[in-house]
Design an enzyme around this catalytic site. Structure first.
Site, mmCIF file in Angstrom:
data_model
loop_
_atom_site.group_PDB
_atom_site.id
_atom_site.type_symbol
_atom_site.label_atom_id
_atom_site.label_comp_id
_atom_site.label_asym_id
_atom_site.label_seq_id
_atom_site.Cartn_x
_atom_site.Cartn_y
_atom_site.Cartn_z
ATOM 1 N N GLY B 91 -48.566 -4.697 -6.794
ATOM 2 C CA GLY B 91 -47.606 -3.734 -7.304
ATOM 3 C C GLY B 91 -48.267 -2.714 -8.190
ATOM 4 N N GLY B 93 -48.116 -1.388 -12.082
ATOM 5 C CA GLY B 93 -47.552 -1.612 -13.408
ATOM 6 C C GLY B 93 -47.825 -0.434 -14.311
ATOM 7 N N GLY B 94 -47.609 -0.647 -15.592
ATOM 8 C CA GLY B 94 -47.815 0.431 -16.550
ATOM 9 C C GLY B 94 -49.273 0.798 -16.702
ATOM 10 C CG MET B 95 -51.709 -2.004 -17.718
ATOM 11 S SD MET B 95 -52.694 -3.460 -17.878
ATOM 12 C CE MET B 95 -51.591 -4.401 -18.872
ATOM 13 C CB VAL B 98 -51.192 -5.398 -10.170
ATOM 14 C CG1 VAL B 98 -51.623 -6.826 -10.422
ATOM 15 C CG2 VAL B 98 -50.757 -4.736 -11.465
ATOM 16 C CE LYS B 113 -52.353 -7.551 -15.096
ATOM 17 N NZ LYS B 113 -50.969 -7.594 -15.448
ATOM 18 C CG ASP B 206 -44.979 -3.505 -22.436
ATOM 19 O OD1 ASP B 206 -45.558 -3.297 -21.358
ATOM 20 O OD2 ASP B 206 -43.823 -3.111 -22.685
#
Lengths: 167, 512
Positions: B91, B93-95, B98, B113, B206
């Site tokens: 997926g 993510g915010g970083m 992944v 990641k 977070d």
């Protein structure tokens, strides 16, 4: 206090109605950041709606410019140092966009004609219509239209000049 | 460009535009008499103005969309990163992206990641990220997903961490609130993990339902602990967690940030406690404490408003939870729990008071996610039966309605039948649609009922009106029939007004 951020809320909802969901999420994120920055900066109380809208538009402009700068910095470290042409304005067609060049030109315009610069900020960065802009600035829509026409033409020229390395 | 010159330029420019193109040249000749430089400028401006393009016409957020998006990359798919062989993308993510990969040395699965390039451009920032990853890697707790390594390849940074199978709390919450015991057990597991991390001086920053997973065995795992700085930095120490959208959409989640985070102030472990409070509120009630119609109002509510009392939202929520959550959600960090252990203790005490039975692992949620959701949502079979039954009855009623039409002369008969068909069509088909949804798309049932109910009601009312009208029309000639129609009308009214709402409510109560 609630009345003060009504404009940002209106913008947030306006952005939400945009057709492309991806765009609306991004635009919403932008409005949220603008709101938080305004909340955080207690030294800048707004006197009225006009002032507030102006601050919000400026805030959104700052956010976008910061990201553009960070993007450029990242690119320089990337494995490909080639400057991507898709970020320069194609001659006269305005297909792609160099936000930093616009920002610089707009800063120059603000020194010459603050009213026109404000119109550009409100219309381009906050996405206001001519009527809303006139309303916010307390001038007639006809004045806004005239200022918009000239500022656009002037900015286009300035950015072209910069790109070609000065006149 | 001095002020006077600019004024002149303006006047001439606007004046020229007011002329029609044919007489423009003449106007300019006169207006710029002798000032060649001025003429050149105005000509250039007019030329720019006349160009047909959309320069600045579209607002910034559309044009600069590229700036607002992240930097997703699919470069790693199918490739190797050192000893890791990338299998597929999990997926974004915010970083960044992944991936699922396999550690070829140890033969175990890991999550990789890939950090967005903008994080890796500044050497100081890179060093900071390395330090963060080292600290995060020291966390060793059964309920926290372990960070294994930080890899650097070709100038990009990658975090290698434990791959967790299962469902996120976000997915669980989409099926509604949690039953009381599961709610408390989950909260206790998360709080214990938080306490352990806080005692080591590590803050999550977070915490949100997307970052908490439940494995198929029922265990809780918190993801991305201590890695919040790897997200797009917006404020110092305070990334805006989550995305904000209007209520009622499936995209995005409301913010789980604490007030101090949003304002970019100093954060400490208290911020995790606030986020935890929001999560508990949501798990207990099924709604976000600060939900609003637009994102800006949600932020404003986090900063300023008190959430509605938990007890008012559902009688199923253990009453002792309200003070705990309230304390977590204090706007000022100093007024929240002063240690996370205290929070754990309060939750454990509440758990003991709620049911003396020992801790239960939610084995029931072990099977495939879809089956689990469907099982929790399955409306009572007699509601489904009711919908189908009523639908079929409606269709059958077309026969007597046709008879009424035959007995009624002229245009009125036709109109009567037409309206009856319309009513039957809507009322029957929508009910069948709801039944179908309940069988195949149970997750959407609530939404469908909300959308469709008003139309069913209108059709029901129209149908009853038609029954009575028809009865009156044939009263003279066919008394028995008319009486039958009136009886059906009354019976239907009873069913629609009394029975159906009750069965629907019973069917939809998910917290059984």
């Amino acid at each position: 206090m609630p009345a003060v951020y009504d404009e940002l809320r209106r913008l947030a909802r306006h952005y939400l109605r945009q057709e492309r969901a991806g765009q609306s999420l991004q635009a919403t994120a932008l409005v949220n950041e603008a709101y938080l920055r305004l909340k955080k900066d207690k030294k800048q109380p707004w006197h009225d709606r006009t002032h507030f809208l102006a601050i919000a538009a400026t805030s959104m402009r700052q956010i976008l410019v910061e990201r553009a700068r960070a993007r450029n910095a990242a690119k320089r470290w990337g494995s490909q140092i080639r400057i991507t042409l898709d970020e320069a304005i194609a001659a006269g067609t305005g297909k792609s966009f160099d936000l930093l060049a616009l920002d610089e030109a707009l800063t120059r315009l603000a020194k010459i004609d603050p009213e026109q610069a404000r119109i550009i900020e409100l219309r381009f960065f906050a996405g206001l219509s001519i009527e809303d802009c006139a309303d916010a600035m307390g001038i007639s829509p006809a004045t806004v239209k005239r200022g918009w026409n000239m500022a656009r033409a002037w900015l286009k020229r300035e950015i072209e000049k910069d790109r070609r390395g000065g006149c | 460009m001095d002020a006077e010159r600019w004024q002149r330029l303006k006047e001439v420019f606007h004046g020229a535009l007011e002329q029609d193109p044919a007489s423009r040249a003449a106007y300019l000749d006169e207006a710029c008499a002798g000032d060649a430089a001025l003429r050149a400028e105005v000509d250039a401006l007019i030329a720019n103005h006349e160009e047909e393009d959309d320069f600045l016409e579209k607002p910034a957020y559309q044009v600069a969309a590229g700036l607002l998006e992240g930097d997703p990359g699919d470069e790693l798919l199918g490739r190797r990163l050192g000893p890791y062989s990338v299998t597929r993308k999990i997926g974004e993510g915010g970083m960044g992206v992944v991936y699922l990969a396999e550690d070829t040395r140890l033969g175990r699965q890991v999550a990789i990641k890939a950090l967005a390039p903008r994080h890796t451009s500044d050497p100081q920032h890179r060093e900071r990220l390395r330090r963060e990853a080292r600290i995060a890697a020291t966390l060793s707790h059964p309920a926290i997903a372990t960070v294994y390594a930080l890899e650097e390849h070709a100038g990009n940074l990658y975090i290698i961490c434990e791959y967790v199978r299962g469902r996120t709390l976000l997915e669980e919450l989409s099926a509604g609130r949690l039953p009381p015991l599961l709610l408390l057990d989950t909260g206790i597991e998360v709080a214990r993990a938080l306490a352990a991390a806080h005692e080591q001086g590590i803050i999550h920053r977070d915490l949100k339902p997307e970052n908490v997973m439940r494995t198929p065995e029922g265990a809780i795992k918190i993801l991305d602990f201590g890695l919040a700085r790897f997200q797009t930095p917006r404020h110092k120490d305070a990334p805006l967690a989550g995305r904000l959208t209007g209520a009622g959409t499936y995209l995005g989640t409301p913010a789980y940030s604490s007030p101090e985070q949003l304002l970019g102030l100093e954060v400490d472990f208290h911020t995790d406690i606030f986020s935890f409070g929001i999560m508990m509120y949501e798990m207990a009630s099924g709604t976000h404490p600060f939900v609003a119609a637009d994102s800006v109002t949600t932020l404003a509510r986090i900063l300023e408003a008190e959430p509605a009392g938990l007890a008012s939202l559902s009688p199923m929520i253990p009453p002792g939870l309200e003070p705990i959550v309230r304390r977590c959600l204090q706007k000022s960090p100093g007024q929240r729990y002063s240690t996370t252990r205290e929070l754990v203790a309060d939750l454990e005490q509440l758990r003991k008071d709620t049911a003396p039975a020992p801790e239960s692992r939610p084995q029931a949620l072990a099977p495939l996610p879809d089956a689990a959701y469907a099982a929790r949502l399955k409306p009572l079979w007699w509601w489904q039966f009711h919908q189908v039954w009523v639908g079929l009855m409606y269709y059958l009623m077309l026969l007597p309605m046709w008879k009424v039409k035959e007995w009624t002369p002229g245009g009125w008969g036709a109109l009567f039948f037409f309206l009856s068909v319309a009513a039957v069509g809507v009322a029957a088909n929508l009910r069948i649609h709801l039944w179908f949804t309940s069988v195949y798309y149970p997750l959407e049932l609530g939404e469908q009922i909300r959308r469709v109910s008003i139309w069913i009601r209108c059709a029901d009312v129209l149908f009853v009106a038609m029954l009575l009208t028809g009865a009156l029309a044939i009263l003279g000639a066919h008394e028995v029939y008319a009486t039958l129609l009136i009886a059906v009308a009354i019976g239907s009214l009873g069913a629609f007004l009394l029975i159906e709402p009750t069965t629907a409510r019973a069917a939809l109560d998910r917290s059984r």
